[in-house]
Design a protein around this motif. Structure first.
Motif, PDB file in Angstrom:
ATOM      1  N   SER A  97       0.708  -1.170  -0.011  1.00  0.00           N
ATOM      2  CA  SER A  97      -0.043   0.090   0.004  1.00  0.00           C
ATOM      3  C   SER A  97       0.699   1.219   0.082  1.00  0.00           C
ATOM      4  CB  SER A  97      -1.033  -0.055   1.179  1.00  0.00           C
ATOM      5  OG  SER A  97      -1.907  -1.176   1.262  1.00  0.00           O
ATOM      6  N   GLN A  98       1.901   1.212   0.867  1.00  0.00           N
ATOM      7  CA  GLN A  98       2.707   2.465   0.903  1.00  0.00           C
ATOM      8  C   GLN A  98       3.378   2.785  -0.485  1.00  0.00           C
ATOM      9  OE1 GLN A  98       3.342   4.698   3.224  1.00  0.00           O
ATOM     10  NE2 GLN A  98       4.820   5.721   2.098  1.00  0.00           N
ATOM     11  N   LEU A  99       3.841   1.665  -1.021  1.00  0.00           N
ATOM     12  CA  LEU A  99       4.546   1.724  -2.257  1.00  0.00           C
ATOM     13  C   LEU A  99       3.707   2.348  -3.491  1.00  0.00           C
ATOM     14  CD1 LEU A  99       6.789  -1.315  -2.332  1.00  0.00           C
ATOM     15  CD2 LEU A  99       7.497   0.568  -2.460  1.00  0.00           C
ATOM     16  N   LEU A 100       2.464   1.916  -3.447  1.00  0.00           N
ATOM     17  CA  LEU A 100       1.604   2.350  -4.479  1.00  0.00           C
ATOM     18  C   LEU A 100       0.956   3.543  -4.124  1.00  0.00           C
ATOM     19  CD1 LEU A 100      -0.742  -0.854  -4.914  1.00  0.00           C
ATOM     20  CD2 LEU A 100       1.145  -0.243  -6.289  1.00  0.00           C
ATOM     21  N   SER A 101       1.111   3.978  -3.025  1.00  0.00           N
ATOM     22  CA  SER A 101       0.541   5.497  -2.785  1.00  0.00           C
ATOM     23  C   SER A 101       1.571   6.574  -3.174  1.00  0.00           C
ATOM     24  CB  SER A 101       0.107   5.577  -1.139  1.00  0.00           C
ATOM     25  OG  SER A 101       1.348   5.430  -0.296  1.00  0.00           O
ATOM     26  N   GLU A 102       2.889   6.183  -3.000  1.00  0.00           N
ATOM     27  CA  GLU A 102       3.962   7.035  -3.224  1.00  0.00           C
ATOM     28  C   GLU A 102       4.023   7.291  -4.888  1.00  0.00           C
ATOM     29  OE1 GLU A 102       7.576   5.137  -1.855  1.00  0.00           O
ATOM     30  OE2 GLU A 102       6.981   5.312   0.249  1.00  0.00           O
ATOM     31  N   LYS A 103       3.318   6.370  -5.624  1.00  0.00           N
ATOM     32  CA  LYS A 103       3.468   6.503  -7.026  1.00  0.00           C
ATOM     33  C   LYS A 103       2.002   7.380  -7.565  1.00  0.00           C
ATOM     34  CE  LYS A 103       7.542   5.431  -7.581  1.00  0.00           C
ATOM     35  NZ  LYS A 103       8.387   6.406  -7.647  1.00  0.00           N
ATOM     36  N   LEU A 107       3.916  10.327 -12.933  1.00  0.00           N
ATOM     37  CA  LEU A 107       4.851   9.890 -13.766  1.00  0.00           C
ATOM     38  C   LEU A 107       6.245  10.197 -13.106  1.00  0.00           C
ATOM     39  CD1 LEU A 107       3.224  10.408 -17.061  1.00  0.00           C
ATOM     40  CD2 LEU A 107       3.336   8.263 -16.109  1.00  0.00           C
ATOM     41  N   SER A 108       6.998   9.141 -12.841  1.00  0.00           N
ATOM     42  CA  SER A 108       8.321   9.629 -12.140  1.00  0.00           C
ATOM     43  C   SER A 108       9.262   8.950 -12.856  1.00  0.00           C
ATOM     44  CB  SER A 108       8.199   8.977 -10.551  1.00  0.00           C
ATOM     45  OG  SER A 108       9.451   9.077  -9.986  1.00  0.00           O
ATOM     46  N   PHE A 109      10.430   9.807 -13.381  1.00  0.00           N
ATOM     47  CA  PHE A 109      11.404   9.415 -14.229  1.00  0.00           C
ATOM     48  C   PHE A 109      12.657   9.680 -13.174  1.00  0.00           C
ATOM     49  CE2 PHE A 109       8.244  11.015 -16.911  1.00  0.00           C
ATOM     50  CZ  PHE A 109       8.194   9.975 -17.954  1.00  0.00           C
ATOM     51  N   ILE A 110      13.641   8.766 -13.308  1.00  0.00           N
ATOM     52  CA  ILE A 110      14.939   8.701 -12.881  1.00  0.00           C
ATOM     53  C   ILE A 110      15.926   8.997 -14.299  1.00  0.00           C
ATOM     54  CG2 ILE A 110      16.705   7.674 -11.634  1.00  0.00           C
ATOM     55  CD1 ILE A 110      14.584   8.507  -9.737  1.00  0.00           C
ATOM     56  N   VAL A 111      16.633   9.834 -14.142  1.00  0.00           N
ATOM     57  CA  VAL A 111      17.643   9.960 -15.408  1.00  0.00           C
ATOM     58  C   VAL A 111      19.057  10.021 -14.953  1.00  0.00           C
ATOM     59  CG1 VAL A 111      18.171  11.613 -17.311  1.00  0.00           C
ATOM     60  CG2 VAL A 111      16.033  11.569 -16.288  1.00  0.00           C
ATOM     61  N   ILE A 112      19.951   9.164 -15.852  1.00  0.00           N
ATOM     62  CA  ILE A 112      21.355   8.975 -15.512  1.00  0.00           C
ATOM     63  C   ILE A 112      22.019   9.772 -16.532  1.00  0.00           C
ATOM     64  CG2 ILE A 112      23.232   7.598 -15.331  1.00  0.00           C
ATOM     65  CD1 ILE A 112      21.291   7.355 -13.075  1.00  0.00           C
ATOM     66  N   LEU A 113      22.818  10.848 -16.170  1.00  0.00           N
ATOM     67  CA  LEU A 113      23.470  11.819 -17.183  1.00  0.00           C
ATOM     68  C   LEU A 113      24.904  11.820 -16.641  1.00  0.00           C
ATOM     69  CD1 LEU A 113      20.721  14.842 -16.763  1.00  0.00           C
ATOM     70  CD2 LEU A 113      21.199  13.032 -18.687  1.00  0.00           C
TER      71      LEU A 113
END
Length: 200
Positions: A97-103, A107-113
């Motif tokens: 439940s906690q993991l789902l509520s955080e999203k 739309l959450s993106f992680i970018v490696i630059l």
């Protein structure tokens, strides 16, 4: 009239139960939660890149291996199930439940630059293009201190940063095509195309 109804019903069932048709799930059903956990547990020994391949897009600009990953509810739950499985544990209902509520609603993106100074990304910005219209992020977290990379590029030293950008999802269809655009202060940009219909 009856034949038409039967045809439409069959068409609906084909779409509803097709394993090959994806779209980012903004709300996970009990079955989708089970599938995400099962995916994580079955692939607990997979490396991160192959495990998350469905949700990662790579840019080959400047011959540098830069990438962006979309953290959906499905991929987040699968990743946490993988971690738990590696230490012989199961996710609890409360953790799920906690993991789902955080999203929720993002739309959450992680970018490696990669760049040539430790603070090169501190003034970077991002927009999400949807139907050629920009959506502004609700959260921008630029890594202000890059770490020295062990990859060899044309320049002698390269720094690696990880940035996070969250966008509201309420105006984006779950099977749409979106482009994440990363802008530096000189308005140079890096683009990552995401076809949400190919992801869960």
């Amino acid at each position: 009239m009856r034949k038409r109804f039967i045809f439409l019903w069959i068409l609906f069932l084909l779409f509803a139960f097709s394993n090959d048709s994806y779209a980012v799930y903004y709300t996970l059903s009990g079955e989708q939660i089970r599938q995400a956990i099962e995916y994580g547990e079955k692939n607990k020994d997979a490396d991160s890149i192959s495990f998350l391949d469905e949700w990662i897009r790579v840019s080959d600009s400047d011959n540098v291996y830069e990438w962006a990953g979309l953290h959906t509810k499905f991929s987040t739950l699968a990743s946490e199930a993988k971690k738990a499985s590696r230490v012989s544990k199961n996710l609890t209902e409360e953790q799920i439940s906690q993991l789902l509520s955080e999203k929720e609603d993002i739309l959450s993106f992680i970018v490696i630059l990669y760049g040539n100074s430790y603070d090169f990304a501190q003034d970077y910005h991002a927009v999400l293009l949807y139907k050629n219209k920009p959506i502004q992020p609700v959260l921008e977290q630029n890594d202000s201190r890059g770490t020295v990379s062990n990859l060899e590029f044309r320049r002698s030293i390269a720094y690696r940063v990880e940035c996070r950008y969250d966008f509201p999802n309420y105006c984006v269809e779950p099977d749409a095509e979106v482009t994440l655009v990363i802008l530096n202060p000189l308005n140079n940009e890096k683009r990552f195309l995401f076809r949400l219909g190919e992801m869960r």
